[in-house]
Design an enzyme around this catalytic site. Structure first.
Site, PDB file in Angstrom:
ATOM      1  N   LYS A   1       0.912  -1.204  -0.115  1.00 25.01           N
ATOM      2  CA  LYS A   1       0.228   0.143   0.105  1.00 25.01           C
ATOM      3  C   LYS A   1       0.993   1.350   0.055  1.00 25.01           C
ATOM      4  CE  LYS A   1      -4.558  -1.464   1.771  1.00 25.01           C
ATOM      5  NZ  LYS A   1      -5.458  -1.104   2.817  1.00 25.01           N
TER       6      LYS A   1
ATOM      7  N   LYS B   1      -5.796 -11.763  -9.029  1.00 25.86           N
ATOM      8  CA  LYS B   1      -7.541 -12.084  -8.559  1.00 25.86           C
ATOM      9  C   LYS B   1      -7.996 -10.778  -8.673  1.00 25.86           C
ATOM     10  CE  LYS B   1      -7.682 -11.282  -3.989  1.00 25.86           C
ATOM     11  NZ  LYS B   1      -7.724 -11.367  -2.541  1.00 25.86           N
TER      12      LYS B   1
ATOM     13  N   LYS C   1     -11.265  -5.187  -6.299  1.00 26.31           N
ATOM     14  CA  LYS C   1     -12.290  -4.089  -6.290  1.00 26.31           C
ATOM     15  C   LYS C   1     -11.550  -2.749  -6.914  1.00 26.31           C
ATOM     16  CE  LYS C   1     -13.429  -4.449  -1.798  1.00 26.31           C
ATOM     17  NZ  LYS C   1     -13.726  -3.890  -0.191  1.00 26.31           N
TER      18      LYS C   1
END
Length: 335
Positions: free
Chosen positions: A115, A197, A200
């Site tokens: 992040k 994967k 979102k």
């Protein structure tokens, strides 16, 4: 004598709209688990703000996530559904646990490094401290088990380390949770990059099917899904990752096995196959979308669930926090 159920804790951030990966891999499991465990399902809005959020959208998505849960079959009479920030004990315990957590441990966390790379303009302490808050979430409810995906195993391990460290210093206080590595359903990857994967927050929205996508949008995205230059519908993750991903999705949303799906499309082209996958997904999502919309029109009902959930969660969480405060020596009037 009625068997006492073990306690399970899980939380999902109300950021962006849920994907069919969230649905197949987590929410359907939540429905099953609520009959096996005493479940606490939190909407983790405190975790969400480690990345800047639009305030109005965060409030809207918090309510929307609750409505989606219920529309999918999560029953507020069988489990505790609540908003993380509605139970102040989460923040209070996190502060205490910070004093039992080492900076080096946080700096090594994979998610913090990932992040930080994606949000280089906002590497805040909350981003680093995220795992400690997650530990507080879990330990407050004496959770025996936590459903864990591959990307969360490191967070569960630090939770266990913190709990054991505290217990060794002050005597047994926290239940040391175990990971619940259940078969969570089909592995659903990005339609445009099947090596990743479905997410979102993917850069290309055409690779992700969101829970609120219209049928036309769903069909369009599946028609654009990456396949290969071959024409055989066959499961082979190494050589046919795109087709294999579509087979996994079709299997998950129809209940058919992979071999049954392969047989169904034997001799058929990718066009027919992609259309069928899209229609299967849309058919499952349509009643969920309608029920979600109905629930969102009844704000009082959803607020009542949140209030009841917060009361039930706080009742358990505050007992744990009081025990921790006594152990570490915080003065309590009348005690």
């Amino acid at each position: 004598m009625e068997e006492v159920k073990k306690t399970l804790y899980s939380a999902v951030q109300p950021t962006n709209t849920l994907t069919i990966g969230n649905y197949a891999g987590a929410i359907r499991n939540f429905v099953r688990l609520q009959d096996e465990y005493r479940c606490f399902y939190a909407i983790a809005n405190m975790h969400a703000i480690t990345v800047r959020q639009n305030p109005a959208e965060l409030r809207q998505k918090t309510l929307g996530l609750l409505a989606t849960y219920i529309a999918c079959g999560v029953d507020p009479d069988k489990c505790t559904l609540y908003v993380q920030s509605h139970v102040p004990a989460h923040a209070e315990l996190a502060w205490v646990l910070n004093t039992f957590t080492y900076v080096g441990e946080m700096e090594r966390m994979t998610q913090f490094k990932d992040k930080s790379a994606r949000h280089a303009d906002n590497i805040n302490m909350g981003l680093m401290d995220y795992p400690v808050l997650m530990a507080a979430d879990i330990l407050l409810y004496n959770a025996d088990v936590v459903p864990v995906g591959i990307d969360q195993r490191q967070h569960l391990e630090i939770t266990r380390d913190i709990a054991i460290r505290f217990n060794n210093i002050y005597s047994p206080t926290f239940v040391v949770p175990e990971g619940l590595y259940t078969k969570v359903g089909a592995k659903i990857n990005d339609l445009q990059d099947p090596s990743k994967k479905m997410s979102k927050s993917a850069e290309n929205p055409n690779g992700t099917i969101f829970m609120d996508d219209t049928k036309d949008t769903i069909i369009r995205k599946f028609k654009r899904a990456v396949t290969d230059s071959d024409s055989e519908v066959r499961y082979d993750e190494e050589n046919k990752p795109g087709v294999s991903n579509l087979l996994s999705i079709y299997s998950s949303f129809t209940g058919k096995t992979i071999p049954e799906a392969e047989a169904e499309f034997a001799g058929k082209g990718y066009g027919d196959f992609k259309l069928a996958v899209g229609e299967a997904v849309a058919d499952v999502l349509e009643p969920v979308q309608k029920e979600t919309a109905r629930l969102l029109s009844d704000r009082k009902y959803l607020d009542d669930i949140f209030r009841k959930g917060a009361e039930d969660a706080a009742h358990v969480a505050n007992k744990t926090l009081d025990k921790v405060y006594r152990k570490i020596g915080f003065y309590r009037c009348g005690n």
